[in-house]
Each structure stands twice: as C-alpha cells, then as structure tokens.
Design a protein around this motif. Structure first.
Motif, PDB file in Angstrom:
ATOM      1  N   PRO A 115     -48.131  23.720 -43.223  1.00  0.00           N
ATOM      2  CA  PRO A 115     -48.891  24.857 -43.719  1.00  0.00           C
ATOM      3  C   PRO A 115     -47.887  25.949 -44.267  1.00  0.00           C
ATOM      4  O   PRO A 115     -46.536  25.879 -43.876  1.00  0.00           O
ATOM      5  CB  PRO A 115     -49.514  25.361 -42.425  1.00  0.00           C
ATOM      6  CG  PRO A 115     -49.541  24.172 -41.643  1.00  0.00           C
ATOM      7  CD  PRO A 115     -48.449  23.521 -41.622  1.00  0.00           C
ATOM      8  N   PHE A 116     -48.385  26.553 -45.221  1.00  0.00           N
ATOM      9  CA  PHE A 116     -47.897  27.518 -46.027  1.00  0.00           C
ATOM     10  C   PHE A 116     -46.989  28.725 -45.040  1.00  0.00           C
ATOM     11  O   PHE A 116     -45.879  29.054 -45.390  1.00  0.00           O
ATOM     12  CB  PHE A 116     -48.588  28.269 -46.870  1.00  0.00           C
ATOM     13  CG  PHE A 116     -47.888  29.440 -47.996  1.00  0.00           C
ATOM     14  CD1 PHE A 116     -47.047  29.148 -48.862  1.00  0.00           C
ATOM     15  CD2 PHE A 116     -48.232  30.701 -47.445  1.00  0.00           C
ATOM     16  CE1 PHE A 116     -46.233  30.200 -49.454  1.00  0.00           C
ATOM     17  CE2 PHE A 116     -47.395  31.674 -48.102  1.00  0.00           C
ATOM     18  CZ  PHE A 116     -46.319  31.533 -49.048  1.00  0.00           C
ATOM     19  N   HIS A 117     -47.558  28.988 -44.084  1.00  0.00           N
ATOM     20  CA  HIS A 117     -47.162  30.262 -43.452  1.00  0.00           C
ATOM     21  C   HIS A 117     -45.682  29.928 -42.722  1.00  0.00           C
ATOM     22  O   HIS A 117     -45.087  31.043 -42.204  1.00  0.00           O
ATOM     23  CB  HIS A 117     -47.969  30.783 -42.639  1.00  0.00           C
ATOM     24  CG  HIS A 117     -48.381  29.886 -41.231  1.00  0.00           C
ATOM     25  ND1 HIS A 117     -49.353  28.869 -41.494  1.00  0.00           N
ATOM     26  CD2 HIS A 117     -47.944  29.783 -39.977  1.00  0.00           C
ATOM     27  CE1 HIS A 117     -49.706  28.406 -40.312  1.00  0.00           C
ATOM     28  NE2 HIS A 117     -48.813  28.809 -39.292  1.00  0.00           N
ATOM     29  N   PHE A 118     -45.386  28.543 -42.579  1.00  0.00           N
ATOM     30  CA  PHE A 118     -44.179  28.464 -41.654  1.00  0.00           C
ATOM     31  C   PHE A 118     -43.435  27.480 -42.608  1.00  0.00           C
ATOM     32  O   PHE A 118     -42.336  26.597 -42.165  1.00  0.00           O
ATOM     33  CB  PHE A 118     -44.072  28.154 -40.132  1.00  0.00           C
ATOM     34  CG  PHE A 118     -44.858  26.845 -40.062  1.00  0.00           C
ATOM     35  CD1 PHE A 118     -44.275  25.568 -39.833  1.00  0.00           C
ATOM     36  CD2 PHE A 118     -46.217  27.074 -39.467  1.00  0.00           C
ATOM     37  CE1 PHE A 118     -44.985  24.373 -39.581  1.00  0.00           C
ATOM     38  CE2 PHE A 118     -46.994  25.859 -39.164  1.00  0.00           C
ATOM     39  CZ  PHE A 118     -46.236  24.684 -39.269  1.00  0.00           C
ATOM     40  N   ARG A 119     -43.672  27.075 -43.811  1.00  0.00           N
ATOM     41  CA  ARG A 119     -43.228  26.051 -44.560  1.00  0.00           C
ATOM     42  C   ARG A 119     -41.799  26.192 -44.869  1.00  0.00           C
ATOM     43  O   ARG A 119     -40.782  25.373 -44.817  1.00  0.00           O
ATOM     44  CB  ARG A 119     -43.822  25.863 -46.138  1.00  0.00           C
ATOM     45  CG  ARG A 119     -43.245  24.795 -46.862  1.00  0.00           C
ATOM     46  CD  ARG A 119     -43.882  24.636 -48.279  1.00  0.00           C
ATOM     47  NE  ARG A 119     -45.272  24.367 -48.310  1.00  0.00           N
ATOM     48  CZ  ARG A 119     -46.360  24.789 -48.739  1.00  0.00           C
ATOM     49  NH1 ARG A 119     -46.119  25.478 -49.767  1.00  0.00           N
ATOM     50  NH2 ARG A 119     -47.584  24.373 -48.761  1.00  0.00           N
ATOM     51  N   ALA A 120     -41.328  27.330 -45.242  1.00  0.00           N
ATOM     52  CA  ALA A 120     -39.993  27.833 -45.812  1.00  0.00           C
ATOM     53  C   ALA A 120     -38.894  27.636 -44.454  1.00  0.00           C
ATOM     54  O   ALA A 120     -37.808  26.846 -44.506  1.00  0.00           O
ATOM     55  CB  ALA A 120     -39.721  29.114 -45.974  1.00  0.00           C
ATOM     56  N   ARG A 121     -39.539  27.679 -43.281  1.00  0.00           N
ATOM     57  CA  ARG A 121     -38.513  27.537 -42.108  1.00  0.00           C
ATOM     58  C   ARG A 121     -38.441  26.020 -41.621  1.00  0.00           C
ATOM     59  O   ARG A 121     -37.518  25.594 -41.434  1.00  0.00           O
ATOM     60  CB  ARG A 121     -39.202  28.183 -40.741  1.00  0.00           C
ATOM     61  CG  ARG A 121     -38.778  29.713 -40.733  1.00  0.00           C
ATOM     62  CD  ARG A 121     -39.652  30.611 -39.892  1.00  0.00           C
ATOM     63  NE  ARG A 121     -41.245  30.679 -40.277  1.00  0.00           N
ATOM     64  CZ  ARG A 121     -41.915  31.299 -39.359  1.00  0.00           C
ATOM     65  NH1 ARG A 121     -41.816  31.686 -38.223  1.00  0.00           N
ATOM     66  NH2 ARG A 121     -43.159  31.374 -39.959  1.00  0.00           N
ATOM     67  N   ALA A 122     -39.581  25.428 -41.888  1.00  0.00           N
ATOM     68  CA  ALA A 122     -39.686  24.071 -41.676  1.00  0.00           C
ATOM     69  C   ALA A 122     -38.611  23.285 -42.681  1.00  0.00           C
ATOM     70  O   ALA A 122     -37.873  22.396 -42.306  1.00  0.00           O
ATOM     71  CB  ALA A 122     -41.043  23.440 -41.716  1.00  0.00           C
TER      72      ALA A 122
END
Length: 402
Positions: A115-122
């Motif tokens: 999902p977008f809301h934690f994609r960058a961290r993943a």
C-alpha cells in the motif's frame, strides 16, 4: 520471504565483487582489461532489465526469481573453471544479468502489493537489504581469504548463497499467494497526483508497447532518475581516484570510502520515513543538492594544504546524501508502474537508471583522460544540478498524509 532472498543474493555478489580484478589479472589481463571485466557486472544488469520485465510478466515473480537464481548459480560454477579472460567475463556478465532479473521480480511484487502509505519504508528496507549484503560481503570474503588463502573459498561462498536463495524462494511460502493487494487507491496513493499517466487498459501489453505507452513519463522522470543513479555510481569512482590524486595511500583511501559507505547504509530507513511522511521530493532534492555541491567543492580543493581534510569531510557528506535517497528509485518506479502488471514498465525504468549508473563512470574516466581531475569531478556535480532541476520540474507535489 520478502527480504531474505535479496539479502542472500547480495551477500554472495558482495563477496565476489572485490575479487574480480584479481582473478582477471591472474589470467593475464592488464589493469585496463581487468576494469572492463569488472564492468561486465554492471553491463549485465543493464542488459538484463528489459528481458527480466518480459520474464516476470510471463511466468510471475517466484518462477522468475528461481530461474534467475539457477542461471546465476551456473555462472558461479563457471568461475573456478574459467581458464581465460573471455570466459571469466561471460561468467561475471551472467551474474549481473541474473541480478537484474532477480531484483526486478521482487520490485514488481512490491509495486503491486505494498500500500502507498508505507511503500517508501518497505522499499527502503528492500534497498537496505541489498546494501547490507553488498556491504557485508567483502568482509566475509576477507575473512575467508585470511583463513584459507584461496579464492575458491569465496567462490564457494557465492555458490552457497545462490543455492540457499533458490531453495528459499522455491520451498518457502510464495508471497504472491500469501498477500493480496488492497483496492487500487490504497495501492496507488497520491504520489502521482496531477500526472497524466496511461490507464490500466494495457495491463497485458509487453515490454516495448508499455515503453511506448509510458514514453512521456520515462523521458521526464526516468531521465531525472538516471541522473541520481549517475551520481551514485560516480562517487564510487571519483572518491578513490581523488584520494590517489592527492597522494593518499590505499589504506587511508579504503578507510575513508568505507566510512562514507557506512554512513550511507545507516540512513536507509530514514529515507523511507521522509518519503512516506513528507513526500518523495523531500528526499531526492536534499540528497542530490548535497552530492552535487560536494562534488563541486571537492573539485577546487586539490591544491589546498587541507586537501585531505576536505576529502574526508566531503566523502562523509556524500555518504549521508546518498543515504537520504535510499530506496527512492525503487519507490518512484513502484509509484509510476501500472499495478496490474508492473514488470514491463519496471524493466524500462530500471534500464534507464542502470544506464545512468553505467555511463557516469565512463564520462568521468573520459574527462580525466583529457582534462584535470578537478574538471571531471565538477562535471559530475553539474550533472547532479541538472537532475535536481528535472526533479523539481516534473516530480508531483504530494505527501503520504494528503
């Protein structure tokens, strides 16, 4: 199952990379030829991205990872029997080619399911897993060489890591079956708000049709991303050669470059937090400006009495700057890719970023051959400033919270 295979693959690759020039020299290659053999790894990655996009779209992430792991394993088995420089070059090329397929398969999965809301961290964690493997690999190689005094031990380390990767992917739970993507809005989010992107009608199209459909995005943000990739690759060439130019010994240069790499690795998760909380632009612009100005300042310090101090300080700044953009290229590719079938687009995206990484060292080396090293170093800073302007012009303004 998400990060373990990436870590194992990178660990084996990181262990063998420092040995490539030594192995080539032992087979009779001169210094320049040894450099070309080592560059076969990057060339293989560049050539592998588009075929990898086709493969992942056809057979899925898991089978693509298994196939690329087995092919990389075959290339690793070639290394002990490489009796000539061309055979060694082919084996290294195969490793790079398979690394592209392996990386794209996992990138494609993350783009479709996170999902977008934690994609960058993943994705920052995915990039961090790869960086940790590349960072730790040379230390394991050094330990094995000190214990055995034989290159074969490091090659066996590569073979074991690749075999463990294939077994983990093949026998472990399949993430594509375990996880189900949420609704389209949850997966896409707001990162591409205001951009004119092609719709999902072409989800089953091949690599080249997808490339044509997304030609506007690739020509703008893709080229901007390649400039960041060029800066990252340039630092690996600029810093060691600058150390040589100011008459530092090999041990000091290695220590400074190692500290820069440690700072880079330490910040990979911070980058994901910044991108998820404040938006992608807040990670890429500070990162590129810091690296660009560091190269520009470094280019005028060669004749100063404090040249060594400047070299140490600016190397650290470049490491911090690169760490601030960890996972950015993975995240941007995932933001822009069509969610039903991201692999063909990501093949084109990763080809552009790999091209930037492959071309920058060649540009720098060519400029060093015909001009002072200060001018060549400043040119890398200029490329970074142009890339920053491109990101400011074409990057969508958004944040995860909005």
């Amino acid at each position: 199952m998400i990060y373990g295979p990436t870590l194992l693959f990178a660990l084996g690759q990181g262990a063998i990379i420092p040995l490539i020039p030594t192995m080539a020299t032992r087979l009779g290659a001169d210094l320049a030829t040894s450099g070309l053999v080592a560059s076969a790894l990057v060339v293989g990655q560049l050539c592998g991205n588009i075929p990898a996009g086709w493969l992942v779209a056809k057979v899925g992430e898991r089978y693509a990872m298994v196939f690329s792991g087995l092919l990389a394993l075959a290339g690793a088995v070639m290394l002990p029997f490489a009796a000539s420089v061309p055979v060694l070059t082919i084996a290294i090329f195969i490793n790079g080619f398979c690394a592209a397929a392996f990386g794209l398969a996992r990138h494609s999965f993350m783009a479709a399911h996170v999902p977008f809301h934690f994609r960058a961290r993943a994705l920052a964690l995915l990039g961090g897993s790869y960086r940790f493997g590349i960072f730790l690999g040379p230390f394991i190689a050094a330990l094995l060489l000190s214990a055995t005094g034989n290159d074969a031990a490091v090659i066996w380390c590569l073979i074991i890591c690749l075999a463990a990767t294939v077994l983990l992917v093949w026998l472990g739970p399949d993430p594509e079956r375990e996880f189900v993507a949420g609704d389209r809005e949850a997966v896409t989010g707001a990162a591409t708000a205001g951009m004119s992107l092609p719709d999902a009608e072409g989800a089953s199209e091949g690599v080249f049709r997808t490339m044509l459909r997304f030609r506007s995005v690739l020509a703008r943000l893709g080229l901007a991303a390649s400039s960041l990739s060029a800066l990252r690759a340039a630092r690996q060439v600029v810093l060691p050669l600058w150390g040589v130019a100011i008459d530092l010994d090999a041990q000091t240069i290695s220590l400074v470059v190692g500290i820069s790499g440690a700072l880079d690795f330490a910040l990979f998760y911070v980058s994901g937090q910044v991108m998820d909380r404040f938006g992608r632009l807040w990670a890429v612009v500070p990162s590129m400006l810091l690296m660009s100005f560091s190269f520009l300042v470094l280019s005028i310090t060669g004749d100063l009495s404090s040249a060594t101090t400047w070299f140490v300080v600016l190397s650290g700044v470049i490491g911090v700057a690169n760490g601030l953009s960890s996972g950015l290229l993975l995240t941007l590719g995932a933001d822009l890719a069509p969610k039903q079938n991201p692999a063909p687009f990501l093949g084109s995206w990763r080809t552009l970023t790999s091209a930037g990484a492959a071309v920058a060292p060649l540009i720098f080396s060519g400029l060093v051959a015909v001009s002072p090293i200060g001018i060549a170093t400043a040119s890398m800073g200029a490329i970074g400033l142009l890339g920053t302007a491109a990101f400011l012009r074409w990057m969508p303004r958004s944040s995860g919270r909005r």
